[in-house]
Design a protein around this motif. Structure first.
Motif, PDB file in Angstrom:
ATOM      1  N   PRO A  72       0.814  -1.220   0.000  1.00 54.76           N
ATOM      2  CA  PRO A  72       0.000   0.000   0.000  1.00 54.76           C
ATOM      3  C   PRO A  72       0.848   1.271   0.000  1.00 54.76           C
ATOM      4  O   PRO A  72       1.635   1.495   0.908  1.00 54.76           O
ATOM      5  N   ILE A  73       0.717   2.053  -1.060  1.00 48.25           N
ATOM      6  CA  ILE A  73       1.374   3.354  -1.168  1.00 48.25           C
ATOM      7  C   ILE A  73       0.343   4.344  -1.701  1.00 48.25           C
ATOM      8  O   ILE A  73      -0.631   3.934  -2.326  1.00 48.25           O
ATOM      9  N   PRO A  74       0.549   5.638  -1.459  1.00 47.62           N
ATOM     10  CA  PRO A  74      -0.373   6.598  -2.061  1.00 47.62           C
ATOM     11  C   PRO A  74      -0.189   6.643  -3.580  1.00 47.62           C
ATOM     12  O   PRO A  74       0.946   6.639  -4.060  1.00 47.62           O
ATOM     13  N   ILE A  75      -1.284   6.653  -4.297  1.00 50.57           N
ATOM     14  CA  ILE A  75      -1.252   6.714  -5.757  1.00 50.57           C
ATOM     15  C   ILE A  75      -2.120   7.873  -6.225  1.00 50.57           C
ATOM     16  O   ILE A  75      -3.242   8.048  -5.749  1.00 50.57           O
ATOM     17  N   VAL A  76      -1.564   8.663  -7.148  1.00 53.96           N
ATOM     18  CA  VAL A  76      -2.295   9.770  -7.763  1.00 53.96           C
ATOM     19  C   VAL A  76      -2.431   9.439  -9.246  1.00 53.96           C
ATOM     20  O   VAL A  76      -1.435   9.169  -9.919  1.00 53.96           O
ATOM     21  N   MET A  77      -3.670   9.451  -9.734  1.00 57.20           N
ATOM     22  CA  MET A  77      -3.918   9.222 -11.152  1.00 57.20           C
ATOM     23  C   MET A  77      -3.752  10.554 -11.875  1.00 57.20           C
ATOM     24  O   MET A  77      -4.223  11.586 -11.408  1.00 57.20           O
ATOM     25  N   VAL A  78      -3.070  10.515 -13.021  1.00 59.34           N
ATOM     26  CA  VAL A  78      -2.857  11.692 -13.860  1.00 59.34           C
ATOM     27  C   VAL A  78      -3.413  11.341 -15.233  1.00 59.34           C
ATOM     28  O   VAL A  78      -2.944  10.395 -15.856  1.00 59.34           O
ATOM     29  N   THR A  79      -4.422  12.085 -15.689  1.00 57.27           N
ATOM     30  CA  THR A  79      -5.087  11.683 -16.917  1.00 57.27           C
ATOM     31  C   THR A  79      -5.720  12.852 -17.652  1.00 57.27           C
ATOM     32  O   THR A  79      -5.980  13.886 -17.057  1.00 57.27           O
ATOM     33  N   PHE A  96      -5.508   7.724  -4.181  1.00 54.24           N
ATOM     34  CA  PHE A  96      -5.670   8.824  -3.232  1.00 54.24           C
ATOM     35  C   PHE A  96      -5.795  10.188  -3.895  1.00 54.24           C
ATOM     36  O   PHE A  96      -5.985  11.179  -3.211  1.00 54.24           O
ATOM     37  N   GLY A  97      -5.652  10.260  -5.210  1.00 49.04           N
ATOM     38  CA  GLY A  97      -5.764  11.536  -5.892  1.00 49.04           C
ATOM     39  C   GLY A  97      -6.029  11.333  -7.369  1.00 49.04           C
ATOM     40  O   GLY A  97      -5.738  10.269  -7.927  1.00 49.04           O
ATOM     41  N   TYR A  98      -6.568  12.368  -8.007  1.00 47.98           N
ATOM     42  CA  TYR A  98      -6.932  12.283  -9.420  1.00 47.98           C
ATOM     43  C   TYR A  98      -6.724  13.663 -10.023  1.00 47.98           C
ATOM     44  O   TYR A  98      -7.394  14.613  -9.634  1.00 47.98           O
ATOM     45  N   ALA A 117      -0.996  12.549   2.922  1.00 50.54           N
ATOM     46  CA  ALA A 117      -1.688  12.747   4.195  1.00 50.54           C
ATOM     47  C   ALA A 117      -2.836  11.748   4.357  1.00 50.54           C
ATOM     48  O   ALA A 117      -2.985  11.136   5.427  1.00 50.54           O
ATOM     49  N   ARG A 118      -3.636  11.559   3.300  1.00 49.38           N
ATOM     50  CA  ARG A 118      -4.755  10.605   3.370  1.00 49.38           C
ATOM     51  C   ARG A 118      -4.247   9.179   3.568  1.00 49.38           C
ATOM     52  O   ARG A 118      -4.831   8.393   4.313  1.00 49.38           O
ATOM     53  N   HIS A 119      -3.139   8.852   2.923  1.00 49.90           N
ATOM     54  CA  HIS A 119      -2.555   7.520   3.064  1.00 49.90           C
ATOM     55  C   HIS A 119      -2.086   7.284   4.495  1.00 49.90           C
ATOM     56  O   HIS A 119      -2.303   6.213   5.070  1.00 49.90           O
ATOM     57  N   GLU A 120      -1.434   8.287   5.090  1.00 50.26           N
ATOM     58  CA  GLU A 120      -0.964   8.157   6.475  1.00 50.26           C
ATOM     59  C   GLU A 120      -2.137   8.024   7.443  1.00 50.26           C
ATOM     60  O   GLU A 120      -2.084   7.234   8.387  1.00 50.26           O
ATOM     61  N   GLU A 121      -3.217   8.767   7.202  1.00 52.19           N
ATOM     62  CA  GLU A 121      -4.407   8.646   8.040  1.00 52.19           C
ATOM     63  C   GLU A 121      -5.004   7.249   7.940  1.00 52.19           C
ATOM     64  O   GLU A 121      -5.385   6.658   8.955  1.00 52.19           O
ATOM     65  N   LEU A 122      -5.077   6.721   6.729  1.00 51.85           N
ATOM     66  CA  LEU A 122      -5.622   5.384   6.535  1.00 51.85           C
ATOM     67  C   LEU A 122      -4.751   4.336   7.218  1.00 51.85           C
ATOM     68  O   LEU A 122      -5.263   3.413   7.855  1.00 51.85           O
ATOM     69  N   ALA A 123      -3.435   4.478   7.103  1.00 47.95           N
ATOM     70  CA  ALA A 123      -2.522   3.532   7.759  1.00 47.95           C
ATOM     71  C   ALA A 123      -2.711   3.568   9.270  1.00 47.95           C
ATOM     72  O   ALA A 123      -2.733   2.520   9.931  1.00 47.95           O
TER      73      ALA A 123
END
Length: 188
Positions: A72-79, A96-98, A117-123
């Protein structure tokens, strides 16, 4: 922070790399398709991944799902695509982002910070849930052991608990371990 970039368009990939390096991030790997992104995420162990949605071999959302299954790592989609169906699939996959292209550095850096930040909160929440689940399991085992002692030995609840606690202290084992052993012994 080490970042994996997965983008099939070379110019955009190079622009992303330049933006990230100017901001002080380390680009640890670059992928040209989804399958390569999954492999590089496993071998280079990035702290965050930026994935294009539409890529050859495996789209970015399916690549994100596979990456998150492994680690599990934070992932940001770029599209370039902001369709609701794609956003829903991305959220469902656990990203975690788009970000929709074209974007600027002023869009990218806050998206990365928010994803982290959202990833750390979820962890932290997952860790808390695990701790609570362990405490609940221990409580159930202790209650069951007390009940068996009360039934078999004719003890009060306090006497049964005192006996479990004394066995725990003498053996140097946690109360749950003693309770589990007692339950296993008395129910066989």
């Amino acid at each position: 922070m080490r970042i994996l970039i997965a983008e099939d368009e070379t110019i955009i990939r190079l622009d992303l790399r330049a933006l990230l390096e100017q901001a002080g991030f380390e680009v640890c790997a670059e992928a040209r398709d989804g399958e390569e992104a999954v492999a590089l995420a496993a071998s280079s162990e990035p702290d965050l991944a930026l994935l294009d949605v539409k890529m050859p071999k495996l789209d970015g959302i399916d690549a994100a799902r596979r990456i998150l299954d492994e680690r599990p790592i934070p992932i940001v989609m770029v599209t370039a695509y902001g369709e609701e169906e794609l956003v829903s699939r991305a959220v469902e996959a656990g990203v975690f982002g788009y970000l929709v292209k074209p974007f600027r550095e002023t869009d990218l850096l806050p998206a990365i910070a928010t994803a982290r930040a959202r990833h750390e909160e979820l962890a932290a929440l997952r860790e808390e849930v695990d701790t609570l689940a362990e405490a609940l399991a221990a409580r159930k085992a202790i209650e069951r052991a007390k009940g068996l002692l009360m039934e078999r030995e004719g003890l009060t609840e306090q006497e049964a608990f005192a006996r479990l606690r004394k066995a725990s202290q003498i053996s140097g084992r946690p109360l749950k371990v003693v309770a589990d052993a007692l339950v296993a012994t008395l129910t066989t």
